[in-house]
Design a protein around this motif. Sequence first.
Motif, PDB file in Angstrom:
ATOM      1  N   ALA A   1     -26.084  -7.002 -30.068  1.00 49.53           N
ATOM      2  CA  ALA A   1     -26.010  -7.699 -31.259  1.00 49.53           C
ATOM      3  C   ALA A   1     -25.145  -7.072 -32.099  1.00 49.53           C
ATOM      4  O   ALA A   1     -24.908  -5.837 -32.278  1.00 49.53           O
ATOM      5  N   GLY A   2     -24.521  -7.717 -33.110  1.00 45.63           N
ATOM      6  CA  GLY A   2     -23.613  -7.337 -34.108  1.00 45.63           C
ATOM      7  C   GLY A   2     -22.106  -7.422 -33.807  1.00 45.63           C
ATOM      8  O   GLY A   2     -21.753  -7.610 -32.647  1.00 45.63           O
ATOM      9  N   SER A   3     -21.309  -7.596 -34.904  1.00 42.14           N
ATOM     10  CA  SER A   3     -20.011  -7.722 -34.728  1.00 42.14           C
ATOM     11  C   SER A   3     -19.279  -6.873 -34.172  1.00 42.14           C
ATOM     12  O   SER A   3     -18.242  -7.144 -33.187  1.00 42.14           O
ATOM     13  N   ALA A   4     -19.365  -5.322 -34.346  1.00 45.45           N
ATOM     14  CA  ALA A   4     -19.018  -4.268 -33.487  1.00 45.45           C
ATOM     15  C   ALA A   4     -19.381  -4.581 -31.919  1.00 45.45           C
ATOM     16  O   ALA A   4     -18.489  -4.013 -31.164  1.00 45.45           O
ATOM     17  N   ALA A   5     -20.550  -4.731 -31.557  1.00 46.37           N
ATOM     18  CA  ALA A   5     -20.967  -5.184 -30.119  1.00 46.37           C
ATOM     19  C   ALA A   5     -20.109  -6.186 -29.554  1.00 46.37           C
ATOM     20  O   ALA A   5     -19.630  -6.269 -28.592  1.00 46.37           O
TER      21      ALA A   5
ATOM     22  N   TRP B   1     -10.963 -10.698 -34.411  1.00 44.52           N
ATOM     23  CA  TRP B   1     -11.881 -10.254 -35.243  1.00 44.52           C
ATOM     24  C   TRP B   1     -13.380 -10.995 -34.887  1.00 44.52           C
ATOM     25  O   TRP B   1     -13.426 -12.004 -34.492  1.00 44.52           O
ATOM     26  N   ALA B   2     -14.333 -10.237 -35.311  1.00 41.08           N
ATOM     27  CA  ALA B   2     -15.973 -10.605 -35.186  1.00 41.08           C
ATOM     28  C   ALA B   2     -16.596 -10.689 -36.501  1.00 41.08           C
ATOM     29  O   ALA B   2     -16.544  -9.910 -37.177  1.00 41.08           O
ATOM     30  N   GLN B   3     -17.598 -11.675 -36.571  1.00 43.51           N
ATOM     31  CA  GLN B   3     -18.487 -11.512 -37.843  1.00 43.51           C
ATOM     32  C   GLN B   3     -20.061 -11.707 -37.104  1.00 43.51           C
ATOM     33  O   GLN B   3     -20.111 -12.307 -36.117  1.00 43.51           O
ATOM     34  N   SER B   4     -21.023 -11.361 -37.891  1.00 41.33           N
ATOM     35  CA  SER B   4     -22.367 -11.569 -37.579  1.00 41.33           C
ATOM     36  C   SER B   4     -23.114 -11.505 -39.003  1.00 41.33           C
ATOM     37  O   SER B   4     -22.899 -11.036 -39.897  1.00 41.33           O
ATOM     38  N   VAL B   5     -24.017 -12.464 -38.850  1.00 41.90           N
ATOM     39  CA  VAL B   5     -25.101 -12.780 -39.929  1.00 41.90           C
ATOM     40  C   VAL B   5     -26.419 -12.595 -39.569  1.00 41.90           C
ATOM     41  O   VAL B   5     -26.795 -13.565 -38.605  1.00 41.90           O
ATOM     42  N   GLY B   6     -27.117 -11.548 -39.761  1.00 38.61           N
ATOM     43  CA  GLY B   6     -28.484 -11.376 -39.242  1.00 38.61           C
ATOM     44  C   GLY B   6     -28.680 -11.326 -37.653  1.00 38.61           C
ATOM     45  O   GLY B   6     -29.983 -11.480 -37.299  1.00 38.61           O
ATOM     46  N   GLU B   7     -27.527 -11.066 -37.159  1.00 40.04           N
ATOM     47  CA  GLU B   7     -27.796 -10.544 -35.689  1.00 40.04           C
ATOM     48  C   GLU B   7     -28.498  -9.390 -35.323  1.00 40.04           C
ATOM     49  O   GLU B   7     -28.996  -9.430 -34.338  1.00 40.04           O
ATOM     50  N   ARG B   8     -27.767  -8.047 -35.792  1.00 41.05           N
ATOM     51  CA  ARG B   8     -28.413  -6.991 -35.533  1.00 41.05           C
ATOM     52  C   ARG B   8     -29.668  -6.756 -36.266  1.00 41.05           C
ATOM     53  O   ARG B   8     -30.564  -5.973 -35.766  1.00 41.05           O
ATOM     54  N   GLU B   9     -29.600  -7.067 -37.551  1.00 42.87           N
ATOM     55  CA  GLU B   9     -30.654  -6.732 -38.551  1.00 42.87           C
ATOM     56  C   GLU B   9     -30.740  -7.805 -39.802  1.00 42.87           C
ATOM     57  O   GLU B   9     -29.637  -8.085 -40.261  1.00 42.87           O
ATOM     58  N   ARG B  10     -31.941  -8.121 -39.641  1.00 37.65           N
ATOM     59  CA  ARG B  10     -32.222  -9.455 -40.720  1.00 37.65           C
ATOM     60  C   ARG B  10     -31.441  -9.087 -42.079  1.00 37.65           C
ATOM     61  O   ARG B  10     -31.995  -7.867 -42.616  1.00 37.65           O
ATOM     62  N   GLY B  11     -31.139  -9.836 -42.655  1.00 34.24           N
ATOM     63  CA  GLY B  11     -30.506  -9.784 -44.013  1.00 34.24           C
ATOM     64  C   GLY B  11     -29.227  -9.243 -44.313  1.00 34.24           C
ATOM     65  O   GLY B  11     -28.792  -8.973 -45.323  1.00 34.24           O
ATOM     66  N   THR B  12     -28.858  -8.758 -43.214  1.00 33.09           N
ATOM     67  CA  THR B  12     -27.436  -8.022 -43.224  1.00 33.09           C
ATOM     68  C   THR B  12     -26.103  -8.818 -42.292  1.00 33.09           C
ATOM     69  O   THR B  12     -26.684  -9.776 -41.431  1.00 33.09           O
ATOM     70  N   ALA B  13     -24.976  -8.613 -42.811  1.00 29.73           N
ATOM     71  CA  ALA B  13     -23.951  -9.187 -42.156  1.00 29.73           C
ATOM     72  C   ALA B  13     -22.976  -8.307 -42.089  1.00 29.73           C
ATOM     73  O   ALA B  13     -22.761  -7.144 -42.550  1.00 29.73           O
ATOM     74  N   SER B  14     -21.811  -8.538 -41.180  1.00 23.16           N
ATOM     75  CA  SER B  14     -20.928  -7.457 -41.054  1.00 23.16           C
ATOM     76  C   SER B  14     -19.618  -8.218 -40.377  1.00 23.16           C
ATOM     77  O   SER B  14     -19.655  -9.359 -40.085  1.00 23.16           O
ATOM     78  N   VAL B  15     -18.421  -7.581 -40.441  1.00 24.13           N
ATOM     79  CA  VAL B  15     -16.980  -8.114 -39.808  1.00 24.13           C
ATOM     80  C   VAL B  15     -16.608  -6.898 -39.206  1.00 24.13           C
ATOM     81  O   VAL B  15     -16.441  -5.643 -39.796  1.00 24.13           O
ATOM     82  N   SER B  16     -16.045  -7.019 -37.806  1.00 22.37           N
ATOM     83  CA  SER B  16     -15.545  -5.950 -37.187  1.00 22.37           C
ATOM     84  C   SER B  16     -14.024  -6.555 -36.498  1.00 22.37           C
ATOM     85  O   SER B  16     -13.918  -7.707 -36.370  1.00 22.37           O
ATOM     86  N   ALA B  17     -13.194  -5.376 -36.246  1.00 21.99           N
ATOM     87  CA  ALA B  17     -11.873  -5.837 -35.532  1.00 21.99           C
ATOM     88  C   ALA B  17     -11.840  -4.594 -34.569  1.00 21.99           C
ATOM     89  O   ALA B  17     -12.235  -3.513 -34.665  1.00 21.99           O
ATOM     90  N   PRO B  18     -10.871  -5.012 -33.563  1.00 22.61           N
ATOM     91  CA  PRO B  18     -10.447  -3.904 -32.465  1.00 22.61           C
ATOM     92  C   PRO B  18      -9.758  -3.063 -32.673  1.00 22.61           C
ATOM     93  O   PRO B  18      -8.708  -3.359 -33.478  1.00 22.61           O
ATOM     94  N   VAL B  19      -9.776  -1.551 -32.611  1.00 20.39           N
ATOM     95  CA  VAL B  19      -8.931  -0.473 -32.452  1.00 20.39           C
ATOM     96  C   VAL B  19      -8.608  -0.203 -31.064  1.00 20.39           C
ATOM     97  O   VAL B  19      -9.394  -0.026 -30.189  1.00 20.39           O
ATOM     98  N   HIS B  20      -7.423  -0.346 -30.965  1.00 19.55           N
ATOM     99  CA  HIS B  20      -6.336  -0.256 -29.594  1.00 19.55           C
ATOM    100  C   HIS B  20      -6.015   1.371 -29.423  1.00 19.55           C
ATOM    101  O   HIS B  20      -5.462   2.075 -30.352  1.00 19.55           O
ATOM    102  N   GLY B  21      -6.286   2.072 -28.217  1.00 16.15           N
ATOM    103  CA  GLY B  21      -5.561   3.186 -27.965  1.00 16.15           C
ATOM    104  C   GLY B  21      -4.152   3.068 -27.804  1.00 16.15           C
ATOM    105  O   GLY B  21      -3.422   2.161 -27.801  1.00 16.15           O
ATOM    106  N   PRO B  22      -3.517   4.411 -27.383  1.00 21.21           N
ATOM    107  CA  PRO B  22      -2.207   4.416 -27.014  1.00 21.21           C
ATOM    108  C   PRO B  22      -1.554   3.330 -25.788  1.00 21.21           C
ATOM    109  O   PRO B  22      -0.672   3.065 -25.801  1.00 21.21           O
ATOM    110  N   THR B  23      -2.640   3.319 -25.006  1.00 23.62           N
ATOM    111  CA  THR B  23      -2.244   2.159 -23.669  1.00 23.62           C
ATOM    112  C   THR B  23      -2.540   0.923 -24.102  1.00 23.62           C
ATOM    113  O   THR B  23      -2.274  -0.070 -23.239  1.00 23.62           O
TER     114      THR B  23
END
Length: 246
Positions: A143-147, A181-203
Amino acid sequence: MTNDTTPELKTSSGVGVLDKAAAILNRLESGPASLSQLVEATALARPTAHRLAVALVHHRLVSRDSQGRFALGPRIGELSSASGEDRLISAAGPILNNLRNVTGESSQVYRRQGDWRVCVASAERPIGLRDTIPVGTQLSMKAGSAAQILTAWEEHSRLLEGLRNARFTATMLAAVRRRGWAQSVGERERGTASVSAPVHGPTGKVIAAISISGPIERLTRQPGRLHAEVVCQAAAQLTDALRNAS
């Protein structure tokens, strides 16, 4: 008779089985391969190549794709991420601080460790209602945008495993890959929201997720509309910092 001596093995370490396993990994660096292609590239006997490739699958250093070919496995990325941990954390600090200042929300970097995502760097909102996630916190990969970010670019079999009992769906992850990018609303924890994006390594592999999180009252039920652009910019900055440091 097939010769088990390959160009890669001519610089032998003296431990034959490791040299042969390394030859297989070296071949897979250029992309997935069938057993026949592994045999051709490494000059290993077919039973030897199969036995070693299957053993590497067991340890997740190698995986099988939807066509049954062998490919580099998720453990390779995890080891790569761990070796770059200091660079990731040191580069993340100023970028997270700026992201927090621009959005007014707490910001974090997560990396996958086994079945969890772990907060490895954060910049907290100094005052007011906030989503506090201390460094070292282990959170669910279900659960959650980072996941979502850390699952969306996994190889096929692990992606399917990640979807089992998850709060997000394959359709959602396809949208995440398409827009970046990803977003979540109450997915991980009720009442919270988030936005996430990927970080790429050198490869080019996704090795982390950068996020902002806070109460739905501020981020709204469409947090991506408010903050996806700036979160993606922060992810690109962190990606560039890692590439320049390599």
